[in-house]
Design a protein around this motif. Structure first.
Motif, PDB file in Angstrom:
ATOM      1  N   ASP A  14       0.718  -1.615  -0.424  1.00 54.43           N
ATOM      2  CA  ASP A  14      -0.231  -0.187  -0.043  1.00 54.43           C
ATOM      3  C   ASP A  14       1.267   1.151  -0.244  1.00 54.43           C
ATOM      4  O   ASP A  14       0.194   2.334  -0.139  1.00 54.43           O
ATOM      5  CB  ASP A  14      -0.416  -0.072   0.630  1.00 54.43           C
ATOM      6  N   ASN A  39       7.275  -2.324   7.577  1.00 58.01           N
ATOM      7  CA  ASN A  39       6.502  -3.769   6.859  1.00 58.01           C
ATOM      8  C   ASN A  39       8.041  -4.204   6.678  1.00 58.01           C
ATOM      9  O   ASN A  39       7.521  -5.486   6.822  1.00 58.01           O
ATOM     10  CB  ASN A  39       6.228  -3.358   5.907  1.00 58.01           C
ATOM     11  N   THR A 124       3.722   7.159   5.982  1.00 57.51           N
ATOM     12  CA  THR A 124       2.700   5.854   6.227  1.00 57.51           C
ATOM     13  C   THR A 124       3.681   4.719   5.992  1.00 57.51           C
ATOM     14  O   THR A 124       3.346   3.349   6.728  1.00 57.51           O
ATOM     15  CB  THR A 124       2.756   5.858   4.292  1.00 57.51           C
ATOM     16  N   ASN A 166       1.908   0.697  12.308  1.00 55.84           N
ATOM     17  CA  ASN A 166       2.666   1.560  12.550  1.00 55.84           C
ATOM     18  C   ASN A 166       2.788   2.219  13.890  1.00 55.84           C
ATOM     19  O   ASN A 166       3.989   2.289  13.981  1.00 55.84           O
ATOM     20  CB  ASN A 166       1.589   2.633  11.627  1.00 55.84           C
TER      21      ASN A 166
HETATM   22 CA    CA Z   1       2.965   1.677   4.977  1.00 57.40          CA
END
Ligand code: CA
Ligand code: BDR
Length: 317
Positions: A14, A39, A124, A166
């Motif tokens: 993503d 990630n 992000t 996150n």
């Molecule tokens: Ca991310």
């Protein structure tokens, strides 16, 4: 005038879609992309960012590698969702895109300080780089317009029953960001878990056969399958791209203003974003929280972005 952004990410399927959406948009100017471990390990998220920039032929975008681990904790990664490479499901080219010989934290500080217009930070991944930049150079706050982040949730979770990935990975950095005094927008799981690309849409994209679509389709298929197997979610929740989409077309979500703090010590609640929905603390809202999403509009934005990049690389525009 274009909104100037720094995208701080941990690609990640993503995150890749977030980069592609930002790079295809006429409304945004990417001042730089910075990477963080999340990630996958720091070396993999960095190489993945290079691969994505190679694929979309945007080697001109400044890229800097950042933190390999959270501020005080050990790194936790998400191979169950993003695979061992962090971008399993298709072959990407490269990594050939060049990168800067400086740490992401210093890139963020220098870029914000020297920008003639205020900069929007768009994290992000885990908030390590952004938290460290705010600690190291708090004076940059005066030239930051806002921080629009993917992370947390009011009612939803995916890492533990109380926390989103996150924020869970680096809760100390997240707390630094939420309480920094700047306008913060939280695009969390309340909306991103409903921002789904269906298996059928992933197949449709694969069928376009362009340079970008033929990579994006299989990657989204992999991501959807991982989310189905692991969470029982039927589709690919393109969390990070929704965050970018809110800057392109704010109508894609509806916001509420809440005071939000981050739990750093809880035995069961590490990394929970605690939102004062009823105003019981009496504290002034510090956060604009995305609470509802128009997924039809979001998917049309995403499909258009992939089409646009396909066309651009085919030399049609
Ligand atoms: Ca991310
Ligand atoms: C967030 O965690 C990561 O796995 C995704 O890239 C996204 O940023 C969703 O919880």
């Amino acid at each position: 005038m274009k909104t100037k952004i720094i995208l701080d990410c941990d690609p990640g399927h993503d995150d890749m879609m977030a980069i592609m959406l930002a790079a295809s948009s006429d409304e945004l100017e990417i001042l730089g992309i910075t990477t963080v471990a999340g990630n996958q390990t720091g070396d993999k998220t960095f190489e993945n960012a290079r691969r994505v920039l190679t694929l979309i032929e945007r080697k001109d975008i400044p890229l800097a590698r950042g933190a390999d681990k959270p501020i005080i904790r050990e790194l936790i990664t998400a191979p169950q969702i993003h695979g061992t490479s962090g971008l399993d499901g298709a072959e990407l080219p490269g990594p050939d895109a060049p990168y800067l010989d400086c740490h992401a934290v210093d890139f963020i500080i220098d870029t914000v300080k020297t920008s003639p217009e205020k900069v929007t930070l768009v994290p992000t991944g885990p908030l390590t780089n952004i938290g460290l930049a705010l600690i190291k150079a708090p004076e940059i706050k005066k030239n930051i317009k806002e921080i629009v982040l993917m992370g947390g949730a009011v009612y939803d979770s995916n890492m533990t029953p109380g926390a989103e990935f996150n924020i869970f990975v680096d809760p100390e950095a997240a707390r630094e960001v939420f309480l920094c005094g700047l306008p913060v927008t939280m695009v969390g799981l309340d909306v991103t878990n409903k921002s789904l690309m269906s298996f059928a849409q992933a197949e449709e994209i694969s069928g376009w056969g362009g340079k970008i679509s033929s990579v994006v389709g299989p990657l989204m298929r992999f991501f959807a399958q991982a989310n189905l197997d692991y969470f029982g979610i039927n589709g690919a929740p393109i969390h990070d791209a929704l965050t970018v989409a809110t800057l392109i077309n704010p109508a894609v979500v509806e916001f509420e203003n809440y005071f939000v703090d981050v739990e750093t010590r809880g035995e069961l609640t590490r990394g929970q974003t605690v939102a004062d929905v009823y105003g019981v603390t009496g504290k002034k809202p510090n956060c604009r929280v995305a609470m509802r999403v128009n997924n039809r509009l979001f998917m049309s934005i995403m499909m258009d972005a992939v089409k646009k990049l396909d066309a651009r690389l085919a030399g049609a525009v």
